[in-house]
Design a protein around this motif. Sequence first.
Motif, PDB file in Angstrom:
ATOM      1  N   GLN A  62      -5.616  -5.975   3.234  1.00  0.00           N
ATOM      2  CA  GLN A  62      -6.603  -5.460   2.293  1.00  0.00           C
ATOM      3  C   GLN A  62      -7.750  -6.461   2.181  1.00  0.00           C
ATOM      4  OE1 GLN A  62      -5.280  -3.317  -1.363  1.00  0.00           O
ATOM      5  NE2 GLN A  62      -3.285  -4.229  -0.904  1.00  0.00           N
ATOM      6  N   SER A  71      -9.420  -0.377  -7.790  1.00  0.00           N
ATOM      7  CA  SER A  71      -8.587  -0.743  -8.931  1.00  0.00           C
ATOM      8  C   SER A  71      -9.499  -1.178 -10.070  1.00  0.00           C
ATOM      9  CB  SER A  71      -7.625  -1.879  -8.571  1.00  0.00           C
ATOM     10  OG  SER A  71      -6.670  -1.440  -7.632  1.00  0.00           O
ATOM     11  N   ASN A  90      -9.344   1.759  -1.621  1.00  0.00           N
ATOM     12  CA  ASN A  90      -8.673   1.666  -2.910  1.00  0.00           C
ATOM     13  C   ASN A  90      -9.598   1.030  -3.949  1.00  0.00           C
ATOM     14  OD1 ASN A  90      -5.943   1.633  -4.517  1.00  0.00           O
ATOM     15  ND2 ASN A  90      -6.864  -0.374  -4.848  1.00  0.00           N
ATOM     16  N   LEU A 134       0.815  -1.208   0.000  1.00  0.00           N
ATOM     17  CA  LEU A 134       0.000   0.000   0.000  1.00  0.00           C
ATOM     18  C   LEU A 134       0.855   1.268   0.000  1.00  0.00           C
ATOM     19  CD1 LEU A 134      -2.746  -0.919   2.641  1.00  0.00           C
ATOM     20  CD2 LEU A 134      -3.120  -0.540   0.192  1.00  0.00           C
ATOM     21  N   LYS A 165       0.968  11.063  -6.100  1.00  0.00           N
ATOM     22  CA  LYS A 165       0.442  11.088  -4.737  1.00  0.00           C
ATOM     23  C   LYS A 165       0.435  12.513  -4.223  1.00  0.00           C
ATOM     24  CE  LYS A 165       2.839   9.000  -1.475  1.00  0.00           C
ATOM     25  NZ  LYS A 165       3.325   7.897  -0.619  1.00  0.00           N
ATOM     26  N   ASN A 214      -5.943   3.003 -10.939  1.00  0.00           N
ATOM     27  CA  ASN A 214      -6.216   2.853  -9.514  1.00  0.00           C
ATOM     28  C   ASN A 214      -6.444   4.221  -8.885  1.00  0.00           C
ATOM     29  OD1 ASN A 214      -5.000  -0.118  -9.361  1.00  0.00           O
ATOM     30  ND2 ASN A 214      -3.458   1.160 -10.351  1.00  0.00           N
ATOM     31  N   THR A 270      -7.310   2.952   4.446  1.00  0.00           N
ATOM     32  CA  THR A 270      -7.339   3.274   3.019  1.00  0.00           C
ATOM     33  C   THR A 270      -8.593   2.711   2.375  1.00  0.00           C
ATOM     34  OG1 THR A 270      -6.248   1.277   2.190  1.00  0.00           O
ATOM     35  CG2 THR A 270      -4.828   3.029   2.991  1.00  0.00           C
ATOM     36  N   GLN A 321      -6.687   5.693  -4.726  1.00  0.00           N
ATOM     37  CA  GLN A 321      -6.610   5.341  -3.308  1.00  0.00           C
ATOM     38  C   GLN A 321      -6.739   6.590  -2.452  1.00  0.00           C
ATOM     39  OE1 GLN A 321      -3.368   2.681  -2.159  1.00  0.00           O
ATOM     40  NE2 GLN A 321      -3.040   3.864  -0.301  1.00  0.00           N
ATOM     41  N   THR A 336      -0.054  -1.823  -7.808  1.00  0.00           N
ATOM     42  CA  THR A 336      -1.343  -1.566  -7.162  1.00  0.00           C
ATOM     43  C   THR A 336      -2.462  -2.398  -7.742  1.00  0.00           C
ATOM     44  OG1 THR A 336      -0.572   0.709  -6.824  1.00  0.00           O
ATOM     45  CG2 THR A 336      -2.906   0.259  -6.424  1.00  0.00           C
TER      46      THR A 336
END
Length: 428
Positions: free
Chosen positions: A347, A295, A293, A167, A236, A273, A291, A275, A397
């Motif tokens: 996850q 995808s 996320n 992650l 990011k 992705n 988190t 997040q 990811t």
Amino acid sequence: MLLASLLLPLAFAPPEGDLAAVQEIFDESCTLCHDASDDMLNLEDPSALVGRPSTTGMALIEPGKPNESYLYLKMVAAEGIEGESMPMGDDPLPVEQLSVVQSWIASLPPAEDAPPAGEGTDEAGEAAPAPAGEAGEGMPVPPADTPIVPPKRKPKQPFFGSHQINLQTTTTLGKKTISFRIHHRFGLVGTPGDRNYLGMANGAVMSMGAEYGIIDGLDVLARWTTARLGWELGLKYVPIRQEEGMPLSFGVYASGEALTTTTSSSANRFTGNFQVMLSRLWFERWSTQLTVNYSALTNHAPSVSVDIDDDGVADAVTDDRGTLNLGLASTLWLGKKRKHGIDLEYQLPIPSDVFYYNGGNANPNGSKVGSWALGWSARTGLHVFQVFVTNTRNIHTNLVAPGGDTKNPFSPFGEFFFGFNITRKWKL
């Protein structure tokens, strides 16, 4: 006895100007980054820095004048220094060690070409401050008798590095910092008696990549993995950061991935992705992050399902569903200097037919344990090293998403992998 108890500490105190004591301090806290391979600042031989100019123009070590020595000013976080104080990314040295360095510089004999009295001195014959632009672009030089003020402790980012294990984290590199990363996963560990040597004799998956801090809180990433020859380009952004006085850190990560294997090996060759991360460092010892996320297009098999048309003919179609995951990352920092940590990552795919999960419709009764990893990390200077065990072999990811490319999660105990991550940073 009272007199002996007062004099004993002095007997074992390092003498004023003790180079050996200074070298011991540098070896403990500095030479991992600033060794003989550093042409500018080799702290394995600090005597060679005497009189050498820094990038600001001020001498790294001005003999007899600690407060005009840029190396010392960086260590005490003096006003006007470029970048952050040293050691980078770590707490400042204790006053006792700073005093040893200060005394050593003060004990050095002045340079032979020092200006005679009246040149570069004031009316009292004392050394005059360097003119603006000569001692570090107008950097203020503290008076010679300025006492050592303990530098403020540096605020900590929630995690050691910009990744936990797979992650992303809310930790960013900082402005003009580059990082090179290697992620490695060995093959399936197997069962006792298998001749795979705990997975090291099986095929491995690895990833190499680089990150760059554009500004504080904004990083760009590019990396490549041997799994389906995948490329990932990500960005990011962490606008709210605990290290800047906020109660927590909040950030987002978005990336696109391209799988460059042949079409006969991978469907959905272009994926992406997104997040969202929310983290906090507790008591400077315990880091946590939640988190969410998503995808896209996580089933990459070339013929993942069939569709029966009106004539009863089965046509191969691709699965265009994505995977939604909830994630947890946590680190418990160990040791006096918090240079070691126990890392946890988990996850969990959201089980809904709207999303691709649990191996899709091909395996509706498969395991729901999720994707997990447990390991140990160490931070030394600008390096971060991790070793761990995980139940997912992939790295990037999209490919690591539970229920996605590798049909994770696996059975709870039967299939897992050993791996390691290595990171090295440079300040540009």
